[in-house]
Design a protein around this motif. Sequence first.
Motif, short mmCIF file in Angstrom:
data_model
loop_
_atom_site.label_atom_id
_atom_site.label_comp_id
_atom_site.label_asym_id
_atom_site.label_seq_id
_atom_site.Cartn_x
_atom_site.Cartn_y
_atom_site.Cartn_z
N LYS A 6 29.33 81.77 40.08
CA LYS A 6 29.20 82.93 39.21
C LYS A 6 30.20 82.77 38.06
O LYS A 6 31.30 82.27 38.26
N LEU A 7 29.78 83.20 36.89
CA LEU A 7 30.61 83.05 35.71
C LEU A 7 31.04 84.39 35.16
O LEU A 7 30.29 85.37 35.22
N GLU A 8 32.23 84.41 34.61
CA GLU A 8 32.75 85.55 33.86
C GLU A 8 32.57 85.21 32.39
O GLU A 8 33.05 84.17 31.92
N HIS A 9 31.84 86.04 31.66
CA HIS A 9 31.59 85.79 30.24
C HIS A 9 32.54 86.64 29.39
O HIS A 9 32.75 87.82 29.68
N SER A 10 33.06 86.04 28.36
CA SER A 10 33.97 86.71 27.44
C SER A 10 33.23 87.74 26.60
O SER A 10 32.04 87.59 26.30
N ASP A 11 33.97 88.75 26.18
CA ASP A 11 33.42 89.73 25.24
C ASP A 11 33.13 89.10 23.89
O ASP A 11 32.40 89.66 23.08
N VAL A 25 26.79 81.96 21.14
CA VAL A 25 28.12 81.49 21.53
C VAL A 25 28.35 81.96 22.96
O VAL A 25 28.26 83.16 23.25
N ASP A 26 28.63 81.02 23.87
CA ASP A 26 28.87 81.36 25.27
C ASP A 26 30.26 80.88 25.65
O ASP A 26 30.53 79.68 25.67
N ILE A 27 31.15 81.82 25.89
CA ILE A 27 32.53 81.54 26.31
C ILE A 27 32.64 82.08 27.73
O ILE A 27 32.44 83.26 27.97
N HIS A 28 32.92 81.17 28.69
CA HIS A 28 32.90 81.59 30.10
C HIS A 28 33.87 80.76 30.95
O HIS A 28 34.36 79.72 30.51
N ARG A 29 34.10 81.27 32.15
CA ARG A 29 34.89 80.57 33.17
C ARG A 29 34.40 81.04 34.52
O ARG A 29 33.71 82.08 34.62
N PRO A 30 34.76 80.32 35.60
CA PRO A 30 34.34 80.78 36.92
C PRO A 30 34.88 82.19 37.20
O PRO A 30 36.05 82.48 36.92
N THR A 38 35.52 77.88 28.91
CA THR A 38 34.62 76.87 28.36
C THR A 38 33.89 77.47 27.16
O THR A 38 33.44 78.62 27.21
N LEU A 39 33.75 76.68 26.11
CA LEU A 39 33.04 77.10 24.90
C LEU A 39 31.77 76.28 24.75
O LEU A 39 31.82 75.04 24.75
N GLU A 40 30.64 76.97 24.66
CA GLU A 40 29.35 76.33 24.41
C GLU A 40 28.65 77.09 23.29
O GLU A 40 28.77 78.31 23.19
N VAL A 41 27.93 76.34 22.47
CA VAL A 41 27.12 76.94 21.40
C VAL A 41 25.70 76.42 21.59
O VAL A 41 25.48 75.21 21.71
N ILE A 42 24.74 77.34 21.62
CA ILE A 42 23.33 77.00 21.81
C ILE A 42 22.57 77.40 20.55
O ILE A 42 22.62 78.55 20.13
#
Length: 87
Positions: A6-11, A25-30, A38-42
């Motif tokens: 499960k991931l915690e997504h940043s505001d 923009v997806d900024i997340h961590r466990p 972690t920073l991902e851009v889709i």
Amino acid sequence: MAKEPKLEHSDFSGEFEDDGITVLVDIHRPAGSEDGWTLEVISQEDDVTTWEDTFETDKDAWEEFLATTERDGIRSFFGEEDEESVH
């Protein structure tokens, strides 16, 4: 089959629009961890750009996204077909 953690997504995560182009923009961590963010851009074409290193805070990740967009332009998140981009 292993379960996805499960991931915690940043505001700071969400859609970002510049020059008529929208990316996610997806900024997340466990979830429940103090691990780095972690920073991902889709892109709209499902091109995924993932930073190799994690960030100490979600704000640091967001600021890196903004700096990359300013420096390289939003189109830099559009890769070649079937190619994943890594920063």
